[in-house]
Design an enzyme around this catalytic site. Structure first.
Site, PDB file in Angstrom:
ATOM      1  N   GLU A  50      36.060 108.275  55.371  1.00 27.34           N
ATOM      2  CA  GLU A  50      35.530 107.256  56.104  1.00 27.34           C
ATOM      3  C   GLU A  50      35.182 106.293  55.001  1.00 27.34           C
ATOM      4  O   GLU A  50      34.176 106.609  54.477  1.00 27.34           O
ATOM      5  CB  GLU A  50      34.601 107.635  57.115  1.00 27.34           C
ATOM      6  CG  GLU A  50      34.423 106.337  57.908  1.00 27.34           C
ATOM      7  CD  GLU A  50      33.042 106.568  58.876  1.00 27.34           C
ATOM      8  OE1 GLU A  50      32.906 105.632  59.682  1.00 27.34           O
ATOM      9  OE2 GLU A  50      32.670 107.718  58.882  1.00 27.34           O
ATOM     10  N   GLU A  75      30.504 104.765  50.817  1.00 30.04           N
ATOM     11  CA  GLU A  75      29.616 103.488  51.313  1.00 30.04           C
ATOM     12  C   GLU A  75      28.641 103.326  50.124  1.00 30.04           C
ATOM     13  O   GLU A  75      28.639 103.819  49.095  1.00 30.04           O
ATOM     14  CB  GLU A  75      28.311 104.509  52.285  1.00 30.04           C
ATOM     15  CG  GLU A  75      27.447 103.210  52.798  1.00 30.04           C
ATOM     16  CD  GLU A  75      27.949 102.159  53.494  1.00 30.04           C
ATOM     17  OE1 GLU A  75      27.986 101.154  53.003  1.00 30.04           O
ATOM     18  OE2 GLU A  75      28.785 102.355  54.721  1.00 30.04           O
ATOM     19  N   ASP A 125      32.875  95.318  57.835  1.00 32.65           N
ATOM     20  CA  ASP A 125      32.470  94.025  58.119  1.00 32.65           C
ATOM     21  C   ASP A 125      33.532  93.088  58.744  1.00 32.65           C
ATOM     22  O   ASP A 125      34.356  92.942  58.140  1.00 32.65           O
ATOM     23  CB  ASP A 125      31.715  93.683  56.964  1.00 32.65           C
ATOM     24  CG  ASP A 125      30.750  92.432  57.095  1.00 32.65           C
ATOM     25  OD1 ASP A 125      31.068  91.531  57.755  1.00 32.65           O
ATOM     26  OD2 ASP A 125      29.699  92.511  56.272  1.00 32.65           O
TER      27      ASP A 125
END
Length: 221
Positions: A50, A75, A125
């Site tokens: 992810e 991330e 985003d």
């Protein structure tokens, strides 16, 4: 970070966060330093990654629901990774690993080619101001990078609550020769493997429609 997040980084990161060689930037990955997934997860199993895992709500739920699969959370924000580790520890997960790095470099340099069974991009985003649109992840240049990391027949799943970004994603992937749609009509059905997160709730409260997309990595003849 909170005291608990600091503890997670000190105690859990050595096992859960991939130790990668950096290039110039703190979140970069040096080319030619790919990992061996079987060695990292200590088993052979389908691998799901992810991009932009945030605080890890979606991927922790997914990893707990599918113990027969391996999961990678990508991330750049350390506090989010720390929260993910805390929740993963609480759930007793053994099939989740994390990496603190820029997603395109993870796909290009860290993961071996064709090593992913699925790649998720949930609520990235939106960079919704016109002058910032160029910073969006899903652009024509992203499609071949994603395709290179996915096995033939592997799935790319996306979701966003920003209509213009959803349209951009769809245009990009419809035009990418490496991918084919696996949905009919304008949008895909909501992916039932995606837990309802704070981002999705926030978008719904603001009256924004949630758009899902699903594409398959083309199988070469």
């Amino acid at each position: 970070m909170s005291d608990a997040q600091e503890r997670a980084w000190a105690e859990l990161a050595p096992h859960m966060v991939l130790n990668v060689e950096r290039d110039a930037a703190a979140t970069s990955i040096l080319a030619g330093t790919a990992v061996d997934p079987a060695a990292v997860w200590e088993r052979e199993a389908p691998l799901v990654a992810e991009i932009g895992s945030g605080q890890g709500h979606a991927i922790v739920h997914a990893a707990a629901s599918a113990p027969d699969r391996n999961f990678l959370a990508i991330e750049v924000f350390r506090a989010g990774l720390a929260r993910t580790m805390l929740d993963a520890e609480r759930a007793g997960l053994q099939n989740l690993r994390l990496v603190e790095a820029n997603a395109p470099e993870v796909l290009q340099h860290l993961l071996p080619a064709a090593s992913l069974d699925e790649l998720w991009v949930f609520f990235p985003d939106p960079w919704h101001k016109n002058k910032h649109n160029k910073r969006r992840l899903v652009t024509p240049g992203f499609a071949p990078i994603a395709a290179g990391a996915l096995r033939e027949g592997g799935m790319l799943r996306l979701a966003t609550d920003w209509e213009d970004y959803a349209l951009q994603m769809r245009d990009v992937l419809d035009e990418a020769p490496e991918f084919e749609r696996v949905f009919e009509g304008e949008w895909a059905e909501r992916f039932d493997g995606r837990i309802l997160t704070a981002f999705e709730r926030k978008g719904a409260r603001a009256g924004r429609a949630i758009r899902d997309l699903a594409y398959r990595r083309v199988v070469r003849a």
